[in-house]
Design an enzyme around this catalytic site. Structure first.
Site, PDB file in Angstrom:
ATOM      1  NE  ARG A  53      -3.651   0.021   2.758  1.00  0.00           N
ATOM      2  CZ  ARG A  53      -3.850   0.149   3.754  1.00  0.00           C
ATOM      3  NH1 ARG A  53      -3.700  -0.469   4.816  1.00  0.00           N
ATOM      4  NH2 ARG A  53      -4.347   1.557   3.933  1.00  0.00           N
ATOM      5  CG  ASN A  57     -20.189   7.766  -0.401  1.00  0.00           C
ATOM      6  OD1 ASN A  57     -20.084   6.831  -1.248  1.00  0.00           O
ATOM      7  ND2 ASN A  57     -19.464   7.262   1.045  1.00  0.00           N
ATOM      8  CB  SER A  91     -18.222   3.159   4.641  1.00  0.00           C
ATOM      9  OG  SER A  91     -17.244   3.088   5.700  1.00  0.00           O
ATOM     10  CG  HIS A 126      -8.032   6.304  11.352  1.00  0.00           C
ATOM     11  ND1 HIS A 126      -9.020   6.075  10.279  1.00  0.00           N
ATOM     12  CD2 HIS A 126      -8.554   6.662  12.554  1.00  0.00           C
ATOM     13  CE1 HIS A 126     -10.031   6.035  11.111  1.00  0.00           C
ATOM     14  NE2 HIS A 126      -9.915   6.329  12.273  1.00  0.00           N
ATOM     15  CD  GLN A 175     -12.984   8.283   8.628  1.00  0.00           C
ATOM     16  OE1 GLN A 175     -13.073   7.037   9.190  1.00  0.00           O
ATOM     17  NE2 GLN A 175     -13.837   8.893   8.003  1.00  0.00           N
ATOM     18  CG  ASN A 176      -8.354   9.043   3.410  1.00  0.00           C
ATOM     19  OD1 ASN A 176      -9.238   8.286   3.920  1.00  0.00           O
ATOM     20  ND2 ASN A 176      -8.674   9.893   2.424  1.00  0.00           N
ATOM     21  CB  VAL A 177      -2.884   6.282   6.522  1.00  0.00           C
ATOM     22  CG1 VAL A 177      -3.981   5.996   7.762  1.00  0.00           C
ATOM     23  CG2 VAL A 177      -3.439   5.089   5.466  1.00  0.00           C
ATOM     24  CB  CYS A 197       9.548   1.699  18.232  1.00  0.00           C
ATOM     25  SG  CYS A 197       9.849   0.265  19.279  1.00  0.00           S
ATOM     26  CB  CYS A 223      13.774  -0.400  22.675  1.00  0.00           C
ATOM     27  SG  CYS A 223      12.131  -0.548  21.868  1.00  0.00           S
TER      28      CYS A 223
HETATM   29  C1  BJW Z   1     -16.376   7.583  -2.760  1.00  0.00           C
HETATM   30  C2  BJW Z   1     -15.685   7.304  -3.998  1.00  0.00           C
HETATM   31  C3  BJW Z   1     -15.585   8.283  -4.693  1.00  0.00           C
HETATM   32  C4  BJW Z   1     -15.982   5.294  -3.325  1.00  0.00           C
HETATM   33  N1  BJW Z   1     -15.968   9.856  -4.122  1.00  0.00           N
HETATM   34  N2  BJW Z   1     -16.889   8.344  -2.054  1.00  0.00           N
HETATM   35  C5  BJW Z   1     -19.143   0.371  18.383  1.00  0.00           C
HETATM   36  C6  BJW Z   1     -19.253   1.454  18.595  1.00  0.00           C
HETATM   37  C7  BJW Z   1     -18.221   2.316  18.649  1.00  0.00           C
HETATM   38  C8  BJW Z   1     -16.807   1.913  18.274  1.00  0.00           C
HETATM   39  C9  BJW Z   1     -16.701   0.564  18.135  1.00  0.00           C
HETATM   40  C10 BJW Z   1     -17.585  -0.347  18.305  1.00  0.00           C
HETATM   41  N3  BJW Z   1     -17.403  -1.567  17.938  1.00  0.00           N
HETATM   42  C11 BJW Z   1     -16.132  -1.448  17.842  1.00  0.00           C
HETATM   43  C12 BJW Z   1     -15.803  -0.172  18.057  1.00  0.00           C
HETATM   44  C13 BJW Z   1     -14.352   0.166  17.676  1.00  0.00           C
HETATM   45  C14 BJW Z   1     -13.922   0.441  16.453  1.00  0.00           C
HETATM   46  C15 BJW Z   1     -14.923   0.468  15.209  1.00  0.00           C
HETATM   47  O1  BJW Z   1     -15.372   1.465  15.163  1.00  0.00           O
HETATM   48  N4  BJW Z   1     -15.205  -0.633  14.850  1.00  0.00           N
HETATM   49  C16 BJW Z   1     -16.213  -0.529  13.703  1.00  0.00           C
HETATM   50  C17 BJW Z   1     -15.850  -1.252  12.735  1.00  0.00           C
HETATM   51  C18 BJW Z   1     -17.508  -0.958  14.513  1.00  0.00           C
HETATM   52  N5  BJW Z   1     -13.017   1.673  16.534  1.00  0.00           N
HETATM   53  C19 BJW Z   1     -11.885   1.416  17.094  1.00  0.00           C
HETATM   54  O2  BJW Z   1     -11.153   0.235  17.251  1.00  0.00           O
HETATM   55  C20 BJW Z   1     -10.826   2.856  16.932  1.00  0.00           C
HETATM   56  N6  BJW Z   1     -10.424   2.720  18.242  1.00  0.00           N
HETATM   57  C21 BJW Z   1     -10.918   3.010  19.407  1.00  0.00           C
HETATM   58  O3  BJW Z   1     -12.128   2.880  19.359  1.00  0.00           O
HETATM   59  O4  BJW Z   1     -10.424   2.950  20.663  1.00  0.00           O
HETATM   60  C22 BJW Z   1     -10.778   3.124  21.738  1.00  0.00           C
HETATM   61  C23 BJW Z   1      -9.858   3.188  22.910  1.00  0.00           C
HETATM   62  C24 BJW Z   1      -9.920   4.279  23.704  1.00  0.00           C
HETATM   63  C25 BJW Z   1      -8.589   4.171  24.379  1.00  0.00           C
HETATM   64  C26 BJW Z   1      -7.598   3.044  24.597  1.00  0.00           C
HETATM   65  C27 BJW Z   1      -7.840   2.248  23.767  1.00  0.00           C
HETATM   66  C28 BJW Z   1      -8.832   2.143  22.904  1.00  0.00           C
HETATM   67  C29 BJW Z   1      -9.873   2.889  16.099  1.00  0.00           C
HETATM   68  C30 BJW Z   1     -10.226   2.905  14.573  1.00  0.00           C
HETATM   69  C31 BJW Z   1      -8.950   2.761  13.775  1.00  0.00           C
HETATM   70  C32 BJW Z   1      -9.424   2.591  12.374  1.00  0.00           C
HETATM   71  N7  BJW Z   1      -8.244   2.319  11.614  1.00  0.00           N
HETATM   72  C33 BJW Z   1      -8.326   2.059  10.099  1.00  0.00           C
HETATM   73  C34 BJW Z   1      -6.957   1.505   9.577  1.00  0.00           C
HETATM   74  C35 BJW Z   1      -5.930   2.618   9.391  1.00  0.00           C
HETATM   75  C36 BJW Z   1      -4.816   2.057   8.922  1.00  0.00           C
HETATM   76  C37 BJW Z   1      -4.931   1.511   7.520  1.00  0.00           C
HETATM   77  O5  BJW Z   1      -5.278   1.980   6.568  1.00  0.00           O
HETATM   78  O6  BJW Z   1      -4.636   0.300   7.347  1.00  0.00           O
HETATM   79  O7  BJW Z   1      -8.727   3.271   9.486  1.00  0.00           O
HETATM   80  S1  BJW Z   1      -9.873   1.081   9.645  1.00  0.00           S
HETATM   81  C38 BJW Z   1     -10.174   1.849   8.168  1.00  0.00           C
HETATM   82  O8  BJW Z   1     -11.553   2.328   8.284  1.00  0.00           O
HETATM   83  C39 BJW Z   1      -9.133   3.077   8.008  1.00  0.00           C
HETATM   84  C40 BJW Z   1     -10.079   4.131   7.453  1.00  0.00           C
HETATM   85  O9  BJW Z   1      -9.854   5.245   7.902  1.00  0.00           O
HETATM   86  C41 BJW Z   1     -11.420   3.743   8.304  1.00  0.00           C
HETATM   87  C42 BJW Z   1     -12.590   4.234   7.632  1.00  0.00           C
HETATM   88  O10 BJW Z   1     -13.020   3.761   6.294  1.00  0.00           O
HETATM   89  P1  BJW Z   1     -13.245   4.882   5.157  1.00  0.00           P
HETATM   90  O11 BJW Z   1     -12.383   5.797   4.928  1.00  0.00           O
HETATM   91  O12 BJW Z   1     -14.923   4.972   5.553  1.00  0.00           O
HETATM   92  O13 BJW Z   1     -13.335   3.766   3.943  1.00  0.00           O
HETATM   93  P2  BJW Z   1     -14.373   2.694   3.373  1.00  0.00           P
HETATM   94  O14 BJW Z   1     -13.581   1.753   2.655  1.00  0.00           O
HETATM   95  O15 BJW Z   1     -15.045   2.008   4.604  1.00  0.00           O
HETATM   96  O16 BJW Z   1     -15.641   3.338   2.839  1.00  0.00           O
HETATM   97  C43 BJW Z   1     -15.050   4.036   1.432  1.00  0.00           C
HETATM   98  C44 BJW Z   1     -16.588   5.003   0.973  1.00  0.00           C
HETATM   99  O17 BJW Z   1     -16.043   5.693  -0.060  1.00  0.00           O
HETATM  100  C45 BJW Z   1     -17.394   4.068   0.700  1.00  0.00           C
HETATM  101  O18 BJW Z   1     -18.603   4.631   1.402  1.00  0.00           O
HETATM  102  C46 BJW Z   1     -17.519   4.236  -0.917  1.00  0.00           C
HETATM  103  O19 BJW Z   1     -19.043   4.554  -1.512  1.00  0.00           O
HETATM  104  C47 BJW Z   1     -17.009   5.591  -0.912  1.00  0.00           C
HETATM  105  N8  BJW Z   1     -16.448   6.134  -2.446  1.00  0.00           N
HETATM  106  N9  BJW Z   1     -15.673   5.868  -4.331  1.00  0.00           N
HETATM  107  C48 BJW Z   1     -16.745   9.457  -2.739  1.00  0.00           C
HETATM  108  N10 BJW Z   1     -15.019   8.464  -5.989  1.00  0.00           N
HETATM  109 ZN    ZN Z   2      11.754   1.348  20.118  1.00  0.00          ZN
END
Ligand code: BJW
Ligand code: ZN
Length: 250
Positions: free
Chosen positions: A73, A216, A192, A122, A104-106, A130, A153
């Site tokens: 990636r 969207n 999403s 994110h 949210q993009n990286v 590390c 480390c």
């Molecule tokens: C177009 C298009 C075009 C296409 N034009 N649009 C219930 C309630 C609340 C929270 C939770 C829950 N259950 C579990 C949780 C926690 C969890 C969570 O939310 N899970 C859900 C799945 C339910 N969240 C977490 O764990 C977060 N942390 C947390 O809660 O910590 C608590 C804590 C506190 C204190 C101590 C310890 C912990 C962390 C979330 C991290 C998300 N990370 C990722 C990976 C990043 C690295 C990587 O890229 O590999 O972030 S996951 C992934 O999803 C990535 C994205 O930023 C994120 C969002 O995705 P996004 O951007 O919406 O993409 P897609 O692919 O889903 O959608 C694309 C959209 O584009 C679609 O709608 C298309 O239609 C559209 N599209 N073409 C415009 N041309």
């Molecule tokens: Zn280290």
């Protein structure tokens, strides 16, 4: 451009808005050739679930596998260019009193398009830190000698992104939530709206009486609550929306 029509009441809201918040997701980079998170599983990666690679548990279990996914990636990100949607958001910053751009993009494409002060919720895929002591490591990285190790480390290095179950950067999240509550208009673009706490930001705005625009091509978890839903790709819709402010023909 696109068939999407900007409704008159939205055009009026845009023209009257001094403070705008834009929250972006993977869809905003789709037209740059960066696969959306849930589509990032093509070719070799088709049999893996992204939600199961983006966790600390997956990394502990098989760090080389997770690194190979991120290095693939990283290559896609390095060769990608900002698209007209990124450029329109950079331009919007010059047309309103304050634009808080929250992503949210990286992939860093907003900054490369010229946006300033982007709040990256994110992390950033191009940075390495590390897993044990958190120090940043700026060296060029490969997996020839196995999982890369920290010079300080000897812990395992990891990409500087936020995985499921990990906390978001507190300062960026607090600033985003505050901006959402005091904005005149909130834009939710190319996400999403499934992943929290980022997905909660438009609801913070709505609760404070701030109108929300969704951009969207497909309906999302937020659509039913959005004040306006513009169904189209952000690379076409955003330039059109920004043209309203610049009093250009749309
Ligand atoms: C177009 C298009 C075009 C296409 N034009 N649009 C219930 C309630 C609340 C929270 C939770 C829950 N259950 C579990 C949780 C926690 C969890 C969570 O939310 N899970 C859900 C799945 C339910 N969240 C977490 O764990 C977060 N942390 C947390 O809660 O910590 C608590 C804590 C506190 C204190 C101590 C310890 C912990 C962390 C979330 C991290 C998300 N990370 C990722 C990976 C990043 C690295 C990587 O890229 O590999 O972030 S996951 C992934 O999803 C990535 C994205 O930023 C994120 C969002 O995705 P996004 O951007 O919406 O993409 P897609 O692919 O889903 O959608 C694309 C959209 O584009 C679609 O709608 C298309 O239609 C559209 N599209 N073409 C415009 N041309
Ligand atoms: Zn280290």
């Amino acid at each position: 451009m696109t068939d999407v029509v900007i409704p008159d009441d939205l055009a009026a809201a845009m023209r009257g808005a001094r403070r705008v918040v834009a929250l972006t997701g993977a869809g905003v980079s789709a037209e740059s050739g960066v696969p959306t998170f849930r589509d990032a599983q093509t070719g070799l990666w088709a049999r893996y679930d992204p939600a199961q690679l983006a966790t600390p548990e997956a990394f502990r279990a098989d760090p080389e596998l997770v690194w190979r996914w991120y290095l693939w990636r990283r290559d896609l990100t390095r060769t990608a260019e900002p698209n007209p949607g990124h450029v329109a958001l950079a331009r919007l910053q010059d047309l309103v009193d304050e634009l808080v751009l929250v992503t949210q993009n990286v992939d860093g494409l907003h900054a490369r398009a010229g946006s300033r002060g982007v709040l990256e919720l994110h992390g950033n895929i191009m940075r390495t830190v590390c897993f044990r002591c958190g120090i940043e490591d700026g060296r060029e990285l490969n997996l020839d000698g196995g999982v890369p190790r920290c010079g300080a480390c000897d812990g395992m290095l990891r990409p500087d992104v936020v995985w499921f179950g990990e906390p978001l950067p507190m300062d960026a999240l607090t600033r985003a939530a505050e901006a959402a509550r005091v904005a005149d208009l909130f834009l939710s673009i190319g996400t999403s709206s499934l992943v929290y706490p980022a997905a909660g930001l438009p609801y913070e705005a709505l609760t404070a009486g701030v109108p929300v625009v969704e951009i969207n091509p497909a309906p999302t978890a937020l659509s039913a609550r959005a004040t306006w839903a513009l169904r189209g790709p952000s690379g076409s819709v955003l330039p059109r929306l920004v043209a309203v402010l610049a009093s250009e023909p749309t």
